[in-house]
Design a protein around this motif. Sequence first.
Motif, PDB file in Angstrom:
ATOM      1  N   ASP A  59      86.534  36.756 -76.247  1.00 49.47           N
ATOM      2  CA  ASP A  59      87.126  36.030 -76.816  1.00 49.47           C
ATOM      3  C   ASP A  59      86.543  34.378 -75.056  1.00 49.47           C
ATOM      4  N   PRO A  60      86.676  33.804 -75.101  1.00 48.25           N
ATOM      5  CA  PRO A  60      86.284  33.023 -73.758  1.00 48.25           C
ATOM      6  C   PRO A  60      86.664  33.095 -72.703  1.00 48.25           C
ATOM      7  N   ILE A  61      88.579  33.029 -73.308  1.00 50.75           N
ATOM      8  CA  ILE A  61      89.003  33.309 -71.705  1.00 50.75           C
ATOM      9  C   ILE A  61      88.569  34.833 -71.361  1.00 50.75           C
ATOM     10  N   PHE A  62      88.678  35.774 -71.849  1.00 55.15           N
ATOM     11  CA  PHE A  62      88.638  36.599 -71.523  1.00 55.15           C
ATOM     12  C   PHE A  62      87.172  36.661 -70.803  1.00 55.15           C
ATOM     13  N   LYS A  63      85.716  36.318 -71.700  1.00 56.53           N
ATOM     14  CA  LYS A  63      84.615  36.488 -71.043  1.00 56.53           C
ATOM     15  C   LYS A  63      84.529  35.331 -69.999  1.00 56.53           C
ATOM     16  N   LYS A  64      85.316  34.089 -69.896  1.00 56.14           N
ATOM     17  CA  LYS A  64      85.325  33.726 -68.453  1.00 56.14           C
ATOM     18  C   LYS A  64      86.184  34.496 -67.399  1.00 56.14           C
ATOM     19  N   ASN A  65      86.820  34.468 -67.182  1.00 54.26           N
ATOM     20  CA  ASN A  65      86.994  35.681 -66.645  1.00 54.26           C
ATOM     21  C   ASN A  65      86.830  37.112 -66.321  1.00 54.26           C
ATOM     22  N   PHE A  66      85.666  37.247 -66.733  1.00 53.23           N
ATOM     23  CA  PHE A  66      85.320  39.058 -66.596  1.00 53.23           C
ATOM     24  C   PHE A  66      84.529  38.255 -65.318  1.00 53.23           C
ATOM     25  N   THR A  98      79.170  47.049 -41.550  1.00 53.22           N
ATOM     26  CA  THR A  98      78.230  45.906 -41.791  1.00 53.22           C
ATOM     27  C   THR A  98      79.396  44.938 -42.018  1.00 53.22           C
ATOM     28  N   PRO A  99      78.980  43.596 -41.190  1.00 50.00           N
ATOM     29  CA  PRO A  99      80.335  42.727 -41.259  1.00 50.00           C
ATOM     30  C   PRO A  99      81.248  42.499 -42.015  1.00 50.00           C
ATOM     31  N   GLU A 100      82.396  42.235 -42.384  1.00 50.72           N
ATOM     32  CA  GLU A 100      82.969  41.699 -43.121  1.00 50.72           C
ATOM     33  C   GLU A 100      83.018  40.591 -44.131  1.00 50.72           C
ATOM     34  N   PRO A 101      82.697  40.590 -45.304  1.00 51.57           N
ATOM     35  CA  PRO A 101      82.820  39.924 -46.534  1.00 51.57           C
ATOM     36  C   PRO A 101      82.937  38.315 -45.791  1.00 51.57           C
ATOM     37  N   THR A 102      82.036  37.405 -46.414  1.00 52.90           N
ATOM     38  CA  THR A 102      82.874  35.672 -46.077  1.00 52.90           C
ATOM     39  C   THR A 102      83.517  35.057 -46.938  1.00 52.90           C
ATOM     40  N   THR A 103      83.312  36.058 -48.766  1.00 47.28           N
ATOM     41  CA  THR A 103      84.071  35.240 -49.255  1.00 47.28           C
ATOM     42  C   THR A 103      85.488  35.670 -49.376  1.00 47.28           C
ATOM     43  N   ASP A 104      86.442  35.120 -49.987  1.00 48.94           N
ATOM     44  CA  ASP A 104      87.927  34.569 -49.478  1.00 48.94           C
ATOM     45  C   ASP A 104      88.373  35.589 -50.667  1.00 48.94           C
ATOM     46  N   PRO A 105      88.294  36.861 -49.585  1.00 49.13           N
ATOM     47  CA  PRO A 105      89.046  38.582 -50.022  1.00 49.13           C
ATOM     48  C   PRO A 105      90.002  38.728 -51.784  1.00 49.13           C
ATOM     49  N   GLY A 137      83.061  37.192 -58.400  1.00 42.44           N
ATOM     50  CA  GLY A 137      83.608  36.967 -57.653  1.00 42.44           C
ATOM     51  C   GLY A 137      83.652  35.480 -57.395  1.00 42.44           C
ATOM     52  N   GLY A 138      84.539  34.724 -56.639  1.00 39.78           N
ATOM     53  CA  GLY A 138      84.962  32.558 -56.366  1.00 39.78           C
ATOM     54  C   GLY A 138      85.889  33.115 -57.255  1.00 39.78           C
ATOM     55  N   GLY A 139      86.263  31.502 -57.792  1.00 36.79           N
ATOM     56  CA  GLY A 139      87.166  30.494 -57.913  1.00 36.79           C
ATOM     57  C   GLY A 139      88.378  30.732 -57.457  1.00 36.79           C
ATOM     58  N   ASP A 140      89.397  30.345 -57.895  1.00 35.58           N
ATOM     59  CA  ASP A 140      90.807  30.391 -56.568  1.00 35.58           C
ATOM     60  C   ASP A 140      91.744  31.406 -57.624  1.00 35.58           C
ATOM     61  N   ARG A 167      87.831  44.090 -54.383  1.00 39.18           N
ATOM     62  CA  ARG A 167      86.883  44.625 -52.349  1.00 39.18           C
ATOM     63  C   ARG A 167      85.340  44.982 -52.373  1.00 39.18           C
ATOM     64  N   LEU A 168      85.670  45.954 -53.723  1.00 41.07           N
ATOM     65  CA  LEU A 168      84.788  46.727 -53.368  1.00 41.07           C
ATOM     66  C   LEU A 168      83.762  46.092 -53.401  1.00 41.07           C
ATOM     67  N   PHE A 169      83.109  45.056 -54.828  1.00 47.67           N
ATOM     68  CA  PHE A 169      82.344  44.371 -55.269  1.00 47.67           C
ATOM     69  C   PHE A 169      81.637  43.098 -53.869  1.00 47.67           C
TER      70      PHE A 169
END
Lengths: 475, 363
Positions: free
Chosen positions: A98-105, B85-92, A111-114, B97-99
């Motif tokens: 599923d495209p939404i699942f894929k994107k968000n997984f 280790t230093p704290e991760p810099t990215t927005d947690p 990591g990243g995003g907002d 967190r583990l990643f």
Amino acid sequence: MAPSATIRGFDDYLQSLPPITFQKLYQQPATALAIFRRMLPSLAKIFVTTLLYNERPIPLADLQSWVRTESYREREDAFIKLRRLHIIHENGAHINLDPIFKKNFRLALTGGGDHHSFGVPVAGEDKKKVDIPFLDKYAASQFDCILHYMVEPSGTQQPGQGVKHLLSTSGLMRVSSTASKITQAGFSFILQEGNAQIWVLLIQYLEMSESLGMEKTDVLHFLLMLGSLELGQGYSVATLTQTQKMMLTDLRDYGVVFQRKSTSDRFYPTRLATTLTSDVTGLRTAAAAFSHAVTASSKEPSDDPEERGFIIIETNYRVYAYTSSPLAIAILELFCKLGSRFPNLITAKLTRGSIQRAIANGITADQIIDYLRVHAHPIMRKNVLILPPTVVDQIRLWQIEGERMKTTPGFLFRDFATQWDFDDTARYAEEVGILAWKDPKKRLMFATRTDQILDYLQRRQAQGGQAAVQAGKKV
Amino acid sequence: MDTADASHHYGATTNEEKPSLLVLILDTNPFAWSTLSSSLPLQKALAHLLLFLNAHLSFSHANRVAVIASHTKEALFLYPRSHATPEPTTDPSNKYRLFSQIESCVQTSLRSLLASTTASSLAGTNETMMAGALSLALSYIHRICHVDNSTIGSTAPRPGEIPRQDQAAMTARILVISVSGDLANQYVSVMNSIFAAQRMRCAVDICKIAGDTVFLQQASDATGGVYMQLEHPEALLQYLLTAFIADPATRRHLVPPSQVNVDFRAACFCHKKVVDIGFVCSICLSSQLSPLLSLCFMLFIFCSPPPGALCTTCNTRLDITALGNYGGKPAFISGKKKKTKKAKKALNDSASSSMPGTPATAT
């Protein structure tokens, strides 16, 4: 990894949701991660990771041929789960996520995003420091309070009004104007292990939340997010939705989160919350983790005998329990015939009658044995087999005595057009493991579920249709 | 009707599976990575590997990972590390967190490792401490799977008893990301690690990005792991997520990526050369064998009969004549001329009859 029995309720609940809800659920990376982790069998997880970075759909047959033929059942099980949770999309013979699942997984992994779906930690210390032992004690006391109330509704410990309401709507307690009473379901609830108990409560809460006009996806997001938070870390309330703020007050009553005041700007998940989406076997059970954490923090063996174990069982079925806790006594009474009571000691006996009564109340032999084993006195623990084997075997035998007959809820299929039609469907049902009974002569079969068979018939029809079309073209 | 049925508890049996520990051994040999820089630079490979570790962790809450660097002269843990280790810099709030913890820990420790590697420290070495890394991995697995758990459960292994994977609370496997060439110098220690892994029933997976190592093939074969030589190193992530993600319990259901030919050759102990045929002392079983097939025991192997016919282990004088002319060239015995002529004729006849009227002879 087959989701354990404890999670089954949640599983069924999720699968009853319409596809549009899943679209909303998968918007949050944390939720996508939690569902992936908790709800899928391990084979399905491998399919997901294989598809995750494949931009184009890949042939279904390729994935299928990757699994050994002996593991046919596991393979079908994995695909059925993925279809029901709307994680895969099938387009003819090709399959994709599923495209939404894929994107968000992907977002969850990289990591990243907002999206702030992993909770926003509050920087800086709280005015009063909240540490892990405190949270453990808090959660234990809140949850024990609920259990105490169930056993002894008129007791001194009274949980919040929300909890009482939840217990009565879920059918664990029968509440009347004069007195409340625990039901059969409540009895077997009490003997379940911690993680399962929490899930039972939360599923009830989910169902109740709709009638309270709470946004369902918000509730689910919040519950699944709790599992990915870190114990001992404060999280900000500010980013939560209105519904989720309402939930906080309820979850506080269950001991799942801690918040000093309802106006406080931060909340702390307790161990009950952070183990929500974990496997029961992976960690020790929530309850065991409590007692471990509590004893570890106080360094010396704690004074509370319940944490060390207090039950001695002899091979002559006599039970001695060194306790004065009303909860422990009430639980023992569920399956023992109580003898006499001393200030710190209860004598009781396991009898055929008492076990049969417990079983009639919906408690299973395994639950009783587990309870006895977990709470065995340190002296008993010195033995290789903690409980006397004669007693364990006899409890099981007493349970089997009552089992002359077995009921299987399910669906009867009849009026198959052709014998081939019947044989094929029955064969499929048998392979997937849902066939309970069949009579080839009368073309009748009885299966425990319908959705898998319907799915199969539809796919077969689609394939048959395609084959027919191709045949037509050739002519 | 339902009240007549007290057997509902049978439905509650599920096969719970154990969490799994993944120990990743990353070959950080700078020479090998520099040759790979066009297709798969180290940074990119590291990003793929971290994503793979995250995927492994997301399989189960209780899954764990460890990362070990196998460098030119040492093997050391990149994660977990004892010091802070230093704290991760990215927005947690946007990352589990583990990643982010693992990511920042691996990155900082790898950075410090590479910073401490100078041109002079690299002089004279072109190999990687695979044996050291393997033994670090095995001892870590032992600690996590057997020792730590014994304090919790009642299944503590008795002293002297060999703990086995099926009794442990966790299953474990080792994944080696290998880029360097042969390890002949470390033959003995690598093989000993492999046997140890075999006894612990711990699978060793090999992801071979470059180079060729005989012994790592044997490692995956002996322990039931996956061996894969990447055809497209730039697609490392897809290989990892497809072939290496399955934990030992799930592998039972999968058709393993097939490994065609395992090279079972051994290395001699005297010159660390990979040999097809080795010689072993018949007295002290340092045994006589042609291609070493059985991997269950180790023998002291010579590449040629030892000088002076003295076994270097037990000092026994060996009777080399018993070997006869073993290894020598077969003697050429010239037959009578007539016979060869006849033979030649017969050969010509058969040749001409077998290809009648080829253009060359026709013209």
